[in-house]
Motif scaffolding. Structure first.
Motif, PDB file in Angstrom:
ATOM      1  N   ARG A   1      -1.421  14.058  26.775  1.00 36.97           N
ATOM      2  CA  ARG A   1      -0.235  13.283  27.077  1.00 36.97           C
ATOM      3  C   ARG A   1      -0.346  11.905  27.175  1.00 36.97           C
ATOM      4  N   PRO A   2       0.651  11.298  26.850  1.00 38.37           N
ATOM      5  CA  PRO A   2       0.784   9.678  26.817  1.00 38.37           C
ATOM      6  C   PRO A   2       0.182   8.860  28.240  1.00 38.37           C
ATOM      7  N   ARG A   3      -0.431   8.178  28.392  1.00 35.25           N
ATOM      8  CA  ARG A   3      -0.843   7.538  29.674  1.00 35.25           C
ATOM      9  C   ARG A   3      -0.630   5.958  29.469  1.00 35.25           C
ATOM     10  N   PRO A   4      -0.253   5.391  30.817  1.00 37.15           N
ATOM     11  CA  PRO A   4       0.326   3.819  30.750  1.00 37.15           C
ATOM     12  C   PRO A   4      -1.075   2.988  30.358  1.00 37.15           C
ATOM     13  N   LEU A   5      -0.729   2.077  29.751  1.00 38.40           N
ATOM     14  CA  LEU A   5      -1.848   0.975  29.411  1.00 38.40           C
ATOM     15  C   LEU A   5      -2.113   0.398  30.761  1.00 38.40           C
ATOM     16  N   PRO A   6      -3.529   0.141  30.865  1.00 38.24           N
ATOM     17  CA  PRO A   6      -4.023  -0.457  32.096  1.00 38.24           C
ATOM     18  C   PRO A   6      -3.432  -1.944  32.255  1.00 38.24           C
ATOM     19  N   ARG A   7      -3.372  -2.345  33.612  1.00 36.06           N
ATOM     20  CA  ARG A   7      -2.447  -3.885  33.606  1.00 36.06           C
ATOM     21  C   ARG A   7      -3.758  -4.995  33.978  1.00 36.06           C
TER      22      ARG A   7
END
Length: 162
Positions: A156-162
């Motif tokens: 599953r796609p995961r958000p990029l770290p900020r």
């Protein structure tokens, strides 16, 4: 009493008789019929090297119905690996053939030489992608997740770290 097994197959070295890694995996699928009835074969896929391996892998999976116990099947699979030229060596290194028991219809098996379900299978796309094509609904007895759910969690796609 017959049991059902999910077996993962992989190769990233040529074999003097069978040729390219994908052909090694296909030949090994045929060899596994000597241990019972192969009821499903996944397509062979190409995957990136892992760990110390230098070459791309060919990976597949099959479902086997067999009278063999888990330890007897493990011994048969290890014998097949050796017959294909596998030698003890570096962990995750290049190899002619790798055969692993991933799941078993009996649930959990623990011994010195064998752990079912395979301890790392839910973190390995090269196992889950082919397995999902033939055993998507098979449940991991430890997590309760199906093979398809484990694959979805891994991909599953995961958000990029900020």
């Amino acid at each position: 009493m017959s049991s059902t097994y999910l077996i993962a197959l992989g190769s990233n070295r040529r074999h003097h008789l069978y040729g390219r890694p994908q052909d090694v995996v296909l030949a090994a699928m045929e060899e596994c019929a000597a241990f019972g009835t192969v009821t499903a074969r996944a397509p062979v896929i190409a995957t990136a090297p892992m760990g110390a391996a230098q070459r791309r892998f060919a990976n597949g999976a099959l479902v086997l119905s067999s009278e063999l116990t888990p330890t007897a099947l493990l011994a048969a699979l290890k014998h097949t690996e050796r017959a294909y030229g596998r030698r003890p060596g570096q962990r995750w290194g290049d190899r002619v053939l790798d055969l692993d028991i991933i799941l078993w219809s009996g649930g959990v098996w623990r011994s010195v030489d064998l752990k079912i379900p395979h301890p790392a299978f839910t973190q390995r796309r090269f196992v889950l992608d082919p397995a999902c094509t033939i055993a998507a609904d098979w449940r991991d007895p430890l997590s309760g997740l199906t093979v398809a759910q484990a694959q979805a969690r891994l991909t599953r796609p995961r958000p990029l770290p900020r």
